[in-house]
Structure formats: structure tokens, C-alpha cells
Design an enzyme around this catalytic site. Structure first.
Site, PDB file in Angstrom:
ATOM      1  N   LEU A 102       0.866  -1.184   0.000  1.00  0.00           N
ATOM      2  CA  LEU A 102       0.000   0.000   0.000  1.00  0.00           C
ATOM      3  C   LEU A 102       0.902   1.234   0.000  1.00  0.00           C
ATOM      4  O   LEU A 102       1.814   1.347   0.821  1.00  0.00           O
ATOM      5  CB  LEU A 102      -0.905   0.000   1.228  1.00  0.00           C
ATOM      6  N   GLY A 136      -0.361   8.667  -1.341  1.00  0.00           N
ATOM      7  CA  GLY A 136       0.018   9.816  -2.179  1.00  0.00           C
ATOM      8  C   GLY A 136       0.525   9.442  -3.554  1.00  0.00           C
ATOM      9  O   GLY A 136       1.606   9.852  -3.968  1.00  0.00           O
ATOM     10  N   SER A 155      -0.990  10.143  -6.549  1.00  0.00           N
ATOM     11  CA  SER A 155      -1.556  10.905  -7.672  1.00  0.00           C
ATOM     12  C   SER A 155      -0.467  11.561  -8.512  1.00  0.00           C
ATOM     13  O   SER A 155      -0.727  11.956  -9.653  1.00  0.00           O
ATOM     14  CB  SER A 155      -2.540  11.968  -7.160  1.00  0.00           C
ATOM     15  N   GLY A 174       4.227  12.383  -8.783  1.00  0.00           N
ATOM     16  CA  GLY A 174       5.567  12.364  -8.218  1.00  0.00           C
ATOM     17  C   GLY A 174       6.112  11.001  -7.820  1.00  0.00           C
ATOM     18  O   GLY A 174       5.957   9.995  -8.517  1.00  0.00           O
ATOM     19  N   SER A 180      13.030  12.913   3.991  1.00  0.00           N
ATOM     20  CA  SER A 180      13.643  13.943   3.141  1.00  0.00           C
ATOM     21  C   SER A 180      15.031  14.211   3.707  1.00  0.00           C
ATOM     22  O   SER A 180      15.287  13.930   4.888  1.00  0.00           O
ATOM     23  CB  SER A 180      12.806  15.230   3.223  1.00  0.00           C
ATOM     24  N   TYR A 214       7.977  22.124   7.772  1.00  0.00           N
ATOM     25  CA  TYR A 214       8.191  20.897   6.996  1.00  0.00           C
ATOM     26  C   TYR A 214       9.332  20.075   7.601  1.00  0.00           C
ATOM     27  O   TYR A 214       9.196  18.869   7.821  1.00  0.00           O
ATOM     28  CB  TYR A 214       8.497  21.277   5.540  1.00  0.00           C
TER      29      TYR A 214
END
Ligand code: NAP
Length: 293
Positions: free
Chosen positions: A20, A23, A25, A27, A153, A166
């Protein structure tokens, strides 16, 4: 052999492995979904708005893997959607072997300009979203002796100007996963974080920033913000493609024992090396201080 291990072995023999991904949609999530489908996994490609599935479905058709991809709705900030999605996956596929926490969003600004509510919103998507989905998936991952891979990141290791919210969320993700890893390992679940540097995805565009308005409202922060935004444009010129960033994720899914922390490029490795070797914090301050002067 434990009951879980017996169950895992039985399901393993009867159906393809299932992953699974959040996000998908655009990139890195979209590229990862194509990669896992290509590698033979049943791929549960989730997104908060399934009306945005066209790009994924087109890429899946081009790669001839559409039959291995199931698009499902999951908003990482909506616990009911997380539970409903996982229930459906188990009912339809009987197993979950891996979770890729990929959904995330940028938040450009500094605390005086953003306000606390915007910082909370960044934490909801980038940190609590990861916590929510991981918690819901873990019982199934334990049964499958599976793994959790979370897209962090380089900003989860090295704090960067005008990315306070972020980076705070990604630092939180790293601390959470680093702490969970040894505990999950006792139950046969591997935990890995993946640290991309700049990736040419929808990440920056998805923020819908009005740069002139942002600079107008920046007051005393305007010169530093202008310097930062100029530098960011240059940084993204040499960005990895989403497929390049996705490749190490696929490797981590299929490796015998993936490492805890993976950077997706040499550039990302060089960047995080600054802080991982910087015991007193001065090397990072020298590096990022130059971005805003
Ligand atoms: P992207 O193209 O903007 O993709 C982000 C994805 O997350 C989109 O599918 C987006 O869906 C989804 N998303 C946002 N909020 C969500 C929510 N509440 N629930 C479910 N999905 C949600 O950017 P990307 O670069 O591929 O980002 C993927 C991951 O890589 C993120 O975790 C990001 O922090 C990380 N990353 C990116 C870079 C970079 O330079 N691009 C660098 C380091 C790390 P919508 O289409 O509905 O908005």
C-alpha cells in the site's frame, strides 16, 4: 515457528505480495506504484482524491501493469479513510506485505509569517499522517513479516531556512521511525526511512505559492526569503526524476534486509553527511546561513 510466521508463509504461497502506497496521484508515489507493479506486487495505490488517478492509470497502461494496480481513496489526515482502506485491502487481498508512507506536502515560510495553525497543518500531513497509517497497517505487516518504508527527506536530517514546519515534521518522522525500528524488528517487521534531495515532482507546484504576495507580506524577512527562493529555483534545476527517487524504494522493498536510512542520490548523501558529522551544529549553520544572505 510462531503462529504469525505460519500464517505469513501460507498467505505467501497463495497470493502475490501486496503493498500500500500513500500519495500516488503524482511524483514519487506515482513512480513507486509503477515500480512495485512492475516488480510483480499487487499495488494498492492510494490518494486522497481518486478523481486525480488519470496520470497514474495512464502510466500504468503505458508500463503494461494496470492489472496489478488498485486505486483506493486514503487521506492520511482522515483516520476513517485509513481504516476503511485497510479493511478493504485485507478483505480483497487477504494480506499486506508492505506500506510505503509517501504522502507529504511542502510548507514554505517562517514562524512569524505562517502562524502556529499552519505549522500544525504541516505536522498533520507529514507526521501524524505517517503515524496514523503505520499504526493501522502494523497488525497486518506483523502477520506478513513485512516492512514499513517512509519517504522522509534530506530535510528530515538537516533543517533548512523557510522550511521550519516541513523540516520539523520530517525530523519527527525520523525520530519516530528510528525508535520504532528496533521494536518492530523483534516482530519481524523492517522499518526504513528514505531521504530524497530535490525531486522534479509536483511538490513545489502543489503549494500554489503566490511568490509576489508572499514577498510583499514578508516584511523584515523579505530579503532572506527572496535569497532563499532564488536559490531554491537553482537547486531544483538539477533535481532527480521521480522514477530515480523511487528506485531505491523498490530496492528497499525487495532487499533481504534493507538498511534503516537510505538517501536516493549521491547529492542527498553529501548533503545529509554535513549534519550527521556536525556534532556542534556549526557546519549546518554555515551552510544554510549562506542561502539567505
Ligand atoms: P508531489 O508530487 O506533490 O506528491 C505528493 C503526494 O502526496 C500527492 O499525491 C498528494 O496528493 C499527496 N498528499 C498530500 N496530502 C495528502 C493527504 N492528506 N493524504 C494523502 N495524500 C496526500 O510530491 P513528491 O515529491 O512526489 O512527494 C512525495 C514525498 O517525497 C513527500 O513525502 C515529500 O515530502 C517527499 N520529498 C519530496 C522531495 C522533492 O523535492 N520533491 C524531496 C524530499 C522529500 P494530491 O495530489 O491530492 O495533493
Amino acid at each position: 515457528m510462531t503462529r504469525h510466521a505460519v500464517h505469513a508463509r501460507k498467505t505467501h504461497m497463495t497470493s502475490p505480495k501486496t503493498v500500500l502506497i500513500t500519495g500516488t496521484s503524482s511524483g514519487i508515489g506515482l513512480a513507486t506504484a509503477i515500480g512495485t507493479a512492475r516488480a510483480g506486487w499487487t499495488t494498492i495505490a492510494t490518494m486522497r482524491d481518486t478523481g486525480k488517478a488519470d496520470a497514474l492509470l495512464k502510466a500504468a497502461a503505458e508500463a503494461d501493469v494496470a492489472d496489478r494496480i488498485r486505486v483506493k481513496r486514503l487521506d492520511v489526515t482522515d483516520p476513517a479513510s485509513v481504516t476503511a482502506c485497510l479493511d478493504e485491502v485485507i478483505a480483497q487481498h487477504g494480506r499486506l506485505d508492505a506500506l510505503v508512507n509517501n504522502a507529504g506536502s511542502a510548507k514554505t515560510g517562517t514562524i512569524e509569517l505562517l502562524g502556529v495553525e499552519e505549522v500544525r497543518a504541516a505536522m498533520e500531513v507529514n507526521f501524524f499522517g505517517v503515524v496514523e497509517v503505520t499504526r493501522a497497517a502494523l497488525p497486518h505487516l506483523r502477520s506478513a513479516q513485512g516492512r514499513v518504508i517512509t519517504v522522509s527527506s534530506v530535510g528530515g536530517v538537516l533543517g533548512q531556512p523557510f522550511n521550519e514546519a516541513y523540516c520539523a515534521a520530517k525530523f519527527a518522522v525520523e525520530g519516530f521511525m528510528e525508535s520504532l525500528a528496533p521494536v518492530a524488528a523483534t516482530l519481524g517487521v523492517d522499518v526504513t526511512v528514505v531521504e530524497p534531495g530535490p525531486v522534479a515532482s509536483e511538490f513545489v507546484a502543489n503549494q500554489n505559492l503566490d511568490i509576489p504576495a508572499l514577498l510583499d507580506a514578508a516584511g523584515p524577512y523579505a530579503p532572506a526569503l527572496k535569497a532563499y527562493l532564488g536559490l531554491r529555483r537553482n537547486v531544483f534545476e538539477g533535481a532527480q526524476t521521480p522514477a530515480e527517487a523511487a528506485a531505491p524504494i523498490i530496492d528497499a522493498l525487495t532487499a533481504d534486509r534493507p538498511p534503516f536510512r537510505i538517501q536516493t542520490s549521491q547529492r542527498a548523501r553529501d548533503f545529509v553527511a554535513t549534519t550527521l558529522a556536525d556534532l556542534d551544529g556549526s557546519a549546518v549553520q554555515t551552510l544554510t546561513g549562506a542561502w539567505v544572505r
